[in-house]
Design an enzyme around this catalytic site. Structure first.
Site, PDB file in Angstrom:
ATOM      1  N   GLU A 157       0.834  -1.200   0.000  1.00 23.98           N
ATOM      2  CA  GLU A 157       0.000   0.000   0.000  1.00 23.98           C
ATOM      3  C   GLU A 157       0.872   1.255   0.000  1.00 23.98           C
ATOM      4  OE1 GLU A 157      -2.932   2.358   3.139  1.00 23.98           O
ATOM      5  OE2 GLU A 157      -2.327   0.287   3.544  1.00 23.98           O
ATOM      6  N   ASP A 185      -1.156  -1.238   5.651  1.00 23.43           N
ATOM      7  CA  ASP A 185      -1.068  -0.636   6.984  1.00 23.43           C
ATOM      8  C   ASP A 185      -2.037  -1.319   7.950  1.00 23.43           C
ATOM      9  OD1 ASP A 185       0.740   1.114   5.946  1.00 23.43           O
ATOM     10  OD2 ASP A 185      -0.646   2.807   5.776  1.00 23.43           O
ATOM     11  N   ASP A 242      -4.373  -0.342   9.810  1.00 26.79           N
ATOM     12  CA  ASP A 242      -5.443   0.579  10.176  1.00 26.79           C
ATOM     13  C   ASP A 242      -6.653   0.309   9.289  1.00 26.79           C
ATOM     14  OD1 ASP A 242      -4.749   1.601   7.718  1.00 26.79           O
ATOM     15  OD2 ASP A 242      -3.959   3.499   8.466  1.00 26.79           O
ATOM     16  N   ASP A 276      -7.964   1.973   6.712  1.00 31.27           N
ATOM     17  CA  ASP A 276      -7.702   2.090   5.277  1.00 31.27           C
ATOM     18  C   ASP A 276      -6.940   0.876   4.753  1.00 31.27           C
ATOM     19  OD1 ASP A 276      -9.020   4.471   4.956  1.00 31.27           O
ATOM     20  OD2 ASP A 276      -7.238   5.723   5.212  1.00 31.27           O
TER      21      ASP A 276
END
Length: 673
Positions: free
Chosen positions: A435, A514, A516, A518
């Site tokens: 990402e 990541d 998180d 997103d």
């Protein structure tokens, strides 16, 4: 004395009875992972379902007890308990302790049966540390106990009963299985599917591992018609096709026993771009299809083309609609019952009984032809949808061929920002799909350049569940993925797709995002792409998810990394790690302005929200180095429920996502503050 490396008779081992099952359990239940564990339940339930298909059982209940033992109860005839004429012991003991002993090798006890080899319940016994079987029969209740395939308590009478049936309780052997903890949802989904396939059979599942036991009951009077409606939930169905089509057929009355069978087919089109066609033989899911699926597909394509020609919807100059055209947006269930089914292997993934192809083809040809003639409005709507699919498929083919040409042209300089590895042996190489450019830069600097390739993604890829093939293959990001991996795609674009797993350039494809929200979203979008267009990569075990750390606890000059475990909130995991390191937990401390501040004693904590927050060396050691990293292999244990989950959570119907969030909100562990 045998010489070194000499191969003689003493090297030949003979495993007696059920010892072979314990030595090689994978041969009988597929694996010793969670999948194999749950297969134990299916084997016993299948026996109860055979009683239902024979017309003797109407209820089955499955209970998961607090200690992860399982009890299966049915109200069938009960396993015979009389003295076996050959073995001279109770027939119940024969069934439970001897492989290939059962009532399913001829048609005297069961005309239709899912359990064919007589190994099911005896295999469960062999792989259980303890098993108790009670049989209600002839006005009495009989009981026997077993352990690891051997009888520990002879059959005895423990009571009386006017009812009949079999109750089996077993404790899986932790010496065999990687885990002995049953997943409620996995069992629930399988039992619901079984209820759909057996009209009016009542199946109950109870989970006693919670303070308030969870109980669900399944019973469908509509059978596979209800199954199709269930599968189409969350999809938009054209107004004229709201009622699923239902077709039935059977072999001729004078057909020989080995060619006797019955066919049920239900189908309904929706406005989506993908097909969901499930096939079953004697209630056994056949994910690889077989003769019944071949017969269905052949008849479906021919009947719709013949109807379109007859109604002059297809002109003389027009090409015939392909099978992919007529099946776009189709949801169908094909269920056949036959007395002597021939499966490929013990896993029964593919039906090989050739006469079923003819029987299904005849049933669908006659039944669907009559339906289209009696429902001209619906018939025209079905043909119109297939024509639209044909046009879109041609456009998608052009986009895909452009991707293929691009792949050939880019052999020297691979697509996008791919940093390829130097080794060309796919069994040794890995592709990290990363990402963002920042993380991509760290990954490129920290990787092993000989075996690890990096493909950074810019933003989120398309949600391919919501768009057609044409839009998907026109996406530059998706073109880069397809070209980098090298296999092509599985979608049928008039020619069945061009996927070839032998052309995979990497045997480990690792999604690294990541830790998180997103990152999780991008991960789901990528998995949806692989599920829809490259599912054989998942089935082959080539697709993985990387597990980057969420915290780094620095004590003096050493950093201890903390990883998510999917069960606990981040703060709980961090607190446990600090305790394990023998450090004092953080404490509130009053400052001069009166506001509480947290003080850590002798250590600092860093929260890693993004991969880019780690330098190349950290990223490599925590997430990429084969010696120290954690990878999660992506698997699909239940194709029906996987397809449903992708459709509901990634499709266009918002209500299903809202319901899911409301149901599972309290389980969320890693949402951003």
């Amino acid at each position: 004395m045998a010489k070194k490396n000499e191969y003689g008779g003493e090297e030949i081992k003979i495993l007696e009875g059920l010892d072979a099952v314990r030595k090689r359990p994978g041969m009988y239940i597929g694996s010793t992972s969670a999948s194999g564990l749950h297969h134990l339940v299916y084997e016993i339930v299948d026996n109860s379902v055979d009683e239902a298909m024979a017309g003797y059982a109407t209820r089955i209940s499955v209970t998961i007890h607090a200690d992860n033992s399982i009890t299966v109860v049915d109200n069938g005839r009960g396993i015979p308990v009389d003295r076996h004429p050959v073995k001279k012991i109770p027939t119940l003991e024969v069934v439970m302790t001897i492989l290939h002993a059962g009532g399913k090798f001829d048609n005297s006890a069961y005309k239709v049966s899912g359990g064919l080899h007589g190994v099911g319940v005896s295999v469960v016994n062999a792989l259980s540390k303890h098993m108790v079987v009670q049989v209600k029969r002839d006005g009495k209740i009989y009981e026997m106990q077993f352990s690891r395939g051997h009888t520990t308590e002879k059959m005895k009478t423990v009571g009386t009963s006017k009812a009949t049936g079999t109750t089996t309780t077993f404790w899986p052997d932790e010496e065999i299985f990687e885990t002995t903890v049953f997943n409620y949802d996995t069992l629930r989904d399988r039992l619901q599917e079984t209820a759909f396939l057996n009209k009016s059979l009542k199946i109950t599942i109870t989970d006693e591992r919670e303070l308030a036991p969870r109980v669900e009951e399944f019973c469908y009077t509509g059978g596979i018609v209800d199954f199709v409606k269930f599968l189409n939930e969350g999809k938009s169905v054209p107004d004229g096709l709201k009622r699923p089509i239902y077709l039935t057929g059977a072999s001729e009355p004078d057909a020989p026993v080995e060619r006797t069978g019955e066919v049920e087919v239900s189908m309904q089109w929706n406005t989506s771009y993908s097909e969901t066609v499930l096939s079953f033989a004697n209630d056994i899911n056949t994910p690889e299809g077989g003769m019944h699926l071949e017969g269905f597909r052949t008849a479906l394509t021919k009947v719709i083309n013949d109807y379109a020609r007859k109604q002059n919807i297809l002109k003389e100059k027009d090409s015939n609609l392909t099978g992919d055209d007529v099946r776009e947006g189709l949801t169908a269930v094909i269920s056949v019952k036959l007395s002597d089914p021939q499966f490929e292997g013990q896993t029964k993934a593919k039906l090989g009984s050739s006469f079923m192809r003819t029987l299904v083809q005849k049933t669908v040809t006659e039944g669907l032809t009559d339906y289209l003639e009696e429902h001209p409005k619906q018939g025209r709507e079905i043909v119109k949808k297939a024509q639209q699919a044909s046009k879109a498929r041609n456009a998608a083919r052009k986009a895909r061929e452009a991707t293929r040409r691009k792949s050939l042209l880019e052999t020297a300089s691979l697509p996008g920002k791919l940093a390829d590895c130097s080794v060309r042996d796919p069994e040794m190489t890995e592709l990290f799909i990363v990402e963002g450019d920042s993380a991509g830069g760290s990954a490129k600097d920290g990787r092993r350049r000989d075996i690890q390739a990096i493909l950074p993604l810019r933003g989120k890829i398309l949600n391919v569940e919501r768009v057609g093939d044409h839009r998907a293959f026109s996406s530059e990001t998706i073109q880069s993925l397809i070209t980098a991996i090298g296999t092509g795609v599985t979608t049928g674009l008039g020619d069945g797709g061009d996927f070839d797993i032998t052309k995979a350039r990497y045997h480990k494809i690792i999604i690294m995002t990541d830790a998180d929200v997103d990152g999780a979203h991008i991960r789901i979008l990528l998995l949806t792409f692989f599920y829809k267009y490259m599912r054989p990569l998942i089935d082959a075990g080539y697709v993985y998810v990387a597990c980057p750390p969420i915290f780094g606890v620095k004590v003096r000059n050493k950093i201890h990394y903390v990883y998510p475990n999917g069960r606990q909130a981040e703060d709980e995991i961090l607190a446990e790690t600090i305790t394990e390191l023998g450090l004092a937990p953080e404490e509130p401390e009053e400052t001069k302005d009166g506001k509480p501040q947290r003080r850590r004693r002798g250590y600092t904590v860093q929260r890693y929200k993004g991969l880019g927050e780690m330098d190349p060396k950290q990223l490599a050691s925590t997430t990429m180095d084969p010696k120290t990293r954690i990878l999660q292999r992506v698997t699909i244990d239940d194709a029906v429920m996987a397809e449903r989950a992708v459709r509901e959570l990634m499709g266009s119907e918002v209500s299903y996502r809202r319901d899911y969030i409301e149901k599972h909100a309290r389980d969320a562990r890693f949402l951003d503050a």
